[in-house]
Design a protein around this motif. Sequence first.
Motif, PDB file in Angstrom:
ATOM      1  N   MET B   1     -20.737  -9.104   7.396  1.00  0.00           N
ATOM      2  CA  MET B   1     -20.201  -8.041   8.268  1.00  0.00           C
ATOM      3  C   MET B   1     -19.700  -8.675   9.559  1.00  0.00           C
ATOM      4  SD  MET B   1     -19.923  -4.694   8.598  1.00  0.00           S
ATOM      5  CE  MET B   1     -18.554  -4.625   9.760  1.00  0.00           C
ATOM      6  N   LEU B   2     -18.447  -8.443   9.834  1.00  0.00           N
ATOM      7  CA  LEU B   2     -17.795  -9.056  10.999  1.00  0.00           C
ATOM      8  C   LEU B   2     -17.213  -7.964  11.892  1.00  0.00           C
ATOM      9  CD1 LEU B   2     -16.577 -11.594  12.451  1.00  0.00           C
ATOM     10  CD2 LEU B   2     -14.630 -11.378  10.885  1.00  0.00           C
ATOM     11  N   GLY B  28     -12.246  -9.953   0.843  1.00  0.00           N
ATOM     12  CA  GLY B  28     -13.431  -9.142   0.557  1.00  0.00           C
ATOM     13  C   GLY B  28     -14.409  -9.022   1.713  1.00  0.00           C
ATOM     14  N   GLU B  29     -14.084  -9.623   2.841  1.00  0.00           N
ATOM     15  CA  GLU B  29     -15.003  -9.551   3.983  1.00  0.00           C
ATOM     16  C   GLU B  29     -15.032  -8.132   4.565  1.00  0.00           C
ATOM     17  OE1 GLU B  29     -14.888 -12.937   6.385  1.00  0.00           O
ATOM     18  OE2 GLU B  29     -16.622 -12.277   7.540  1.00  0.00           O
ATOM     19  N   ARG B  30     -16.235  -7.684   4.902  1.00  0.00           N
ATOM     20  CA  ARG B  30     -16.367  -6.357   5.534  1.00  0.00           C
ATOM     21  C   ARG B  30     -16.101  -6.505   7.023  1.00  0.00           C
ATOM     22  NH1 ARG B  30     -19.511  -2.412   2.513  1.00  0.00           N
ATOM     23  NH2 ARG B  30     -20.692  -1.623   4.285  1.00  0.00           N
ATOM     24  N   ILE B  31     -15.120  -5.772   7.507  1.00  0.00           N
ATOM     25  CA  ILE B  31     -14.658  -5.920   8.885  1.00  0.00           C
ATOM     26  C   ILE B  31     -14.561  -4.557   9.555  1.00  0.00           C
ATOM     27  CG2 ILE B  31     -12.722  -6.652  10.355  1.00  0.00           C
ATOM     28  CD1 ILE B  31     -11.880  -8.511   8.007  1.00  0.00           C
ATOM     29  N   GLU B 185     -23.750 -10.151  11.979  1.00  0.00           N
ATOM     30  CA  GLU B 185     -24.268 -11.417  12.499  1.00  0.00           C
ATOM     31  C   GLU B 185     -23.216 -12.175  13.293  1.00  0.00           C
ATOM     32  OE1 GLU B 185     -26.260 -13.670   9.466  1.00  0.00           O
ATOM     33  OE2 GLU B 185     -27.984 -12.322   9.672  1.00  0.00           O
ATOM     34  N   GLU B 186     -21.955 -11.789  13.099  1.00  0.00           N
ATOM     35  CA  GLU B 186     -20.864 -12.497  13.768  1.00  0.00           C
ATOM     36  C   GLU B 186     -19.958 -11.512  14.487  1.00  0.00           C
ATOM     37  OE1 GLU B 186     -18.237 -15.253  11.757  1.00  0.00           O
ATOM     38  OE2 GLU B 186     -19.804 -15.629  10.282  1.00  0.00           O
ATOM     39  N   GLY B 240     -29.094  -8.705  17.907  1.00  0.00           N
ATOM     40  CA  GLY B 240     -29.277  -9.437  16.658  1.00  0.00           C
ATOM     41  C   GLY B 240     -28.082 -10.259  16.200  1.00  0.00           C
ATOM     42  N   VAL B 241     -26.958 -10.185  16.929  1.00  0.00           N
ATOM     43  CA  VAL B 241     -25.811 -11.019  16.576  1.00  0.00           C
ATOM     44  C   VAL B 241     -26.186 -12.484  16.783  1.00  0.00           C
ATOM     45  CG1 VAL B 241     -23.440 -11.620  17.224  1.00  0.00           C
ATOM     46  CG2 VAL B 241     -24.128  -9.217  17.085  1.00  0.00           C
ATOM     47  N   ARG B 242     -25.765 -13.359  15.871  1.00  0.00           N
ATOM     48  CA  ARG B 242     -26.175 -14.760  15.945  1.00  0.00           C
ATOM     49  C   ARG B 242     -25.075 -15.663  16.510  1.00  0.00           C
ATOM     50  NH1 ARG B 242     -30.781 -15.195  12.278  1.00  0.00           N
ATOM     51  NH2 ARG B 242     -30.482 -17.437  12.267  1.00  0.00           N
TER      52      ARG B 242
END
Lengths: 267, 267
Positions: B1-2, B28-31, B185-186, B240-242
């Motif tokens: 998830m971006l 396919g990335e969830r954005i 996370e990003e 919680g974002v890394r």
Amino acid sequence: MLVIKVGGGAGLDRDAICRDVAELAASGERIVLVHGANAERDALANRMSVPLRTVVSPSGVSSVYTDRAGLDVFLMAYPGLANTKLVAGLRAAGVDAVGLSGVDGGIWRAKAKKDLQVREGARLLLLRGNLTGRVESADVRLLRLLLDHGFLPVLSPPALSFENEIVNVDGDWAAAVLAEALEAEEMVFLFAAPGLLADPDDERSLVPRVGRDRLEDFLGAAGGRMKKKILGARRAFEGGVRTIYWGDGRIASPVAAARAGLGTVIR
Amino acid sequence: MLVIKVGGGAGLDRDAICRDVAELAASGERIVLVHGANAERDALANRMSVPLRTVVSPSGVSSVYTDRAGLDVFLMAYPGLANTKLVAGLRAAGVDAVGLSGVDGGIWRAKAKKDLQVREGARLLLLRGNLTGRVESADVRLLRLLLDHGFLPVLSPPALSFENEIVNVDGDWAAAVLAEALEAEEMVFLFAAPGLLADPDDERSLVPRVGRDRLEDFLGAAGGRMKKKILGARRAFEGGVRTIYWGDGRIASPVAAARAGLGTVIR
């Protein structure tokens, strides 16, 4: 399935409309709300000194020629001011509303009319660079998804052309195409008049009932905006809508009043 | 998830951003894309002679005092112009984009700051009637529903206050609260600079890597807008974002370049 089209003219009681829609939505009725924003657009254009050129087609239907600056004003008024405020009003009334334009999810696809033939007095002119179109199809995947999950979609022009340009479109026609795709049997149109008027200048001349095949008898007397409503209604009937209610958007419980037959019922 | 936040400043290459997002979405990335519209808002306010009063909080963070007229300009620029055009650009690039504001589906809830304490020189003033707020929570039901069905949400301020008023909110902070609710996370932030600059006036002073606990060392030197980005990043890490990427929104493939570490990477 009910499609409600709220006109964009001045004088409509948007709080009353929100309360009425909230009551209907709470009763479990599936509703898509479509709205205009003419009054906001005209006020903005005036404020920003963007000339809005109203043109008349050879068949006598008036519309606004939309250049790049005019389209920007359109976007500010429709998805910008009117849609956001209507969604906030509905949410305040307890409705889980989601605002969309016809661009979102590819809902409205329009045939662009880049070159516009217009009549000026006795002459016919060709205006180029027009960013207007006519909605030809509606993709209702997104709307059905929202409805199935308890959201109430609030939809306004513009649409996307088949060449992926944002275009100004007529909301009554667009709502009619939408109603067909949603297989809606009923539509309610609210505007700043009691309904169809035999004499456009006399609000006491309400026509309470009209057969759908008699509607065009009123095309001659109707002003430009009412002409579009008649054409929109014709398109809706062609798409399978069975009853159209034209009602007064300035009164309390305007949707309920229209459906109770207090405006014009067209069948 | 971006979560990608596209800044609202002038000079960003929105076509390049759309192409880049389209490529990522196709993989396919969830954005979820969040965007601003400062440049449009400032130009409109200027055009309409609506004064935008930039104020500075006692702690030195600048923001725009938002009265009724200022909020209208905000709505015209953010959900009106910027959101609709970005969605159209993404759709033209092949993305099934859906434009939303934080009002829709109750996505962003903000604590209103009706009374604003501001510093003017050595004095502290209290400004009333401010229509600004700070996003406190995000309801991501609607966004998850759209993502699960292949739509890409394109989200901009405003938000709704807990009293159901439309309020102007800071987009970086709002995006951070959203990232937490989405368990992203990003995050990628694109703006009109190569990344974090040690000297705000020198684009060659890019800071390529920063530990998240060292970010605040730059608060002192940062301008008002960069201060907000630093505060937004802090909020994102708390949620919680890394990894946060700050990258240049004026170049080709801006999202890919930022994630490849060409801007500032904050961990």
